[in-house]
Design a protein around this motif. Structure first.
Motif, PDB file in Angstrom:
ATOM      1  N   SER A 117     -24.890 -80.334-120.726  1.00 16.72           N
ATOM      2  CA  SER A 117     -23.637 -79.723-120.081  1.00 16.72           C
ATOM      3  C   SER A 117     -23.864 -79.442-118.823  1.00 16.72           C
ATOM      4  O   SER A 117     -23.120 -79.698-117.743  1.00 16.72           O
ATOM      5  N   TYR A 118     -24.830 -78.483-118.722  1.00 18.80           N
ATOM      6  CA  TYR A 118     -25.067 -77.735-117.365  1.00 18.80           C
ATOM      7  C   TYR A 118     -25.600 -78.783-116.345  1.00 18.80           C
ATOM      8  O   TYR A 118     -25.275 -78.755-114.941  1.00 18.80           O
ATOM      9  N   GLN A 119     -26.538 -79.818-116.809  1.00 23.02           N
ATOM     10  CA  GLN A 119     -26.897 -80.747-115.879  1.00 23.02           C
ATOM     11  C   GLN A 119     -26.009 -81.741-115.591  1.00 23.02           C
ATOM     12  O   GLN A 119     -26.115 -82.393-114.429  1.00 23.02           O
ATOM     13  N   LYS A 120     -24.841 -82.064-116.269  1.00 23.02           N
ATOM     14  CA  LYS A 120     -23.708 -82.918-115.883  1.00 23.02           C
ATOM     15  C   LYS A 120     -22.993 -82.188-114.772  1.00 23.02           C
ATOM     16  O   LYS A 120     -22.435 -82.694-113.818  1.00 23.02           O
ATOM     17  N   GLN A 121     -22.900 -80.993-115.042  1.00 23.14           N
ATOM     18  CA  GLN A 121     -22.016 -80.153-113.884  1.00 23.14           C
ATOM     19  C   GLN A 121     -22.502 -80.115-112.671  1.00 23.14           C
ATOM     20  O   GLN A 121     -21.918 -80.256-111.775  1.00 23.14           O
ATOM     21  N   CYS A 122     -23.795 -79.782-112.794  1.00 29.07           N
ATOM     22  CA  CYS A 122     -24.681 -79.849-111.438  1.00 29.07           C
ATOM     23  C   CYS A 122     -25.097 -81.393-110.999  1.00 29.07           C
ATOM     24  O   CYS A 122     -25.531 -81.405-109.775  1.00 29.07           O
ATOM     25  N   ARG A 123     -24.876 -82.267-111.605  1.00 28.32           N
ATOM     26  CA  ARG A 123     -25.425 -83.631-111.423  1.00 28.32           C
ATOM     27  C   ARG A 123     -26.648 -83.645-111.148  1.00 28.32           C
ATOM     28  O   ARG A 123     -27.132 -84.300-109.881  1.00 28.32           O
ATOM     29  N   VAL A 124     -27.698 -83.073-111.810  1.00 28.48           N
ATOM     30  CA  VAL A 124     -29.090 -82.927-111.578  1.00 28.48           C
ATOM     31  C   VAL A 124     -29.528 -83.043-112.912  1.00 28.48           C
ATOM     32  O   VAL A 124     -29.295 -82.330-113.681  1.00 28.48           O
ATOM     33  N   ASP A 125     -30.881 -83.611-113.146  1.00 25.43           N
ATOM     34  CA  ASP A 125     -31.844 -83.583-114.031  1.00 25.43           C
ATOM     35  C   ASP A 125     -32.955 -82.660-113.824  1.00 25.43           C
ATOM     36  O   ASP A 125     -33.627 -82.737-113.076  1.00 25.43           O
ATOM     37  N   LEU A 126     -32.802 -81.326-114.700  1.00 26.84           N
ATOM     38  CA  LEU A 126     -33.647 -80.365-114.296  1.00 26.84           C
ATOM     39  C   LEU A 126     -35.025 -80.790-114.905  1.00 26.84           C
ATOM     40  O   LEU A 126     -35.881 -79.840-114.389  1.00 26.84           O
TER      41      LEU A 126
END
Length: 143
Positions: A117-126
């Motif tokens: 969910s966080y990666q989708k919101q930030c649009r980045v694969d951490l």
């Protein structure tokens, strides 16, 4: 480093029997403290007249706290390894998932859901590029 490379070695199987035994011991020590204090209250005496009662309560209480600390340390170590494995290698392989307890499986599902969910919101694969490049030099090509 090397522990997380081999999924079979990353996380040993959950020690259900040992954890259950320790949890039972915690309950037994707690029950002993309650019983001792209950009997002592009925006597209506001062602590200094019965030092053996105070000592007994202290020993049971310290044993209870020790077992709780060990259980929490064991669980924390496992969760930290699960998280480290996830960040370094991606999703847990089936062989590692089979070694998890049911609450750990729930943790992994929740952790994955929150991370995704966080990666989708930030649009980045951490999890991509987790380690910095070995060189600090850039090659520039001029045409």
């Amino acid at each position: 480093g090397g522990v997380l490379r081999d999924p079979g070695q990353a996380l040993p199987a959950y020690k259900e029997d040992e954890v259950s035994k320790s949890a039972r011991e915690v309950q037994e020590h707690y029950d002993s403290v309650v019983a001792i204090l209950g009997a002592f209250r009925e006597e209506n005496r001062e602590w200094d007249t019965r030092p053996e009662v105070a000592s007994s309560v202290l020993i049971h209480h310290q044993s209870l706290l020790r077992n709780k600390r060990l259980l929490l340390a064991y669980q924390n170590l496992r969760l930290e390894r699960i998280k480290a494995f996830r960040w370094k290698c991606g999703r847990l392989p089936r062989a590692t998932q089979d070694k998890l307890s049911p609450p750990e499986r729930d943790f992994v599902k929740s952790y994955e859901r929150i991370l995704n969910s966080y990666q989708k919101q930030c649009r980045v694969d951490l999890t991509v590029g987790f380690f910095p490049p070995g060189e600090n030099l850039l090659k520039v090509r001029v045409t």
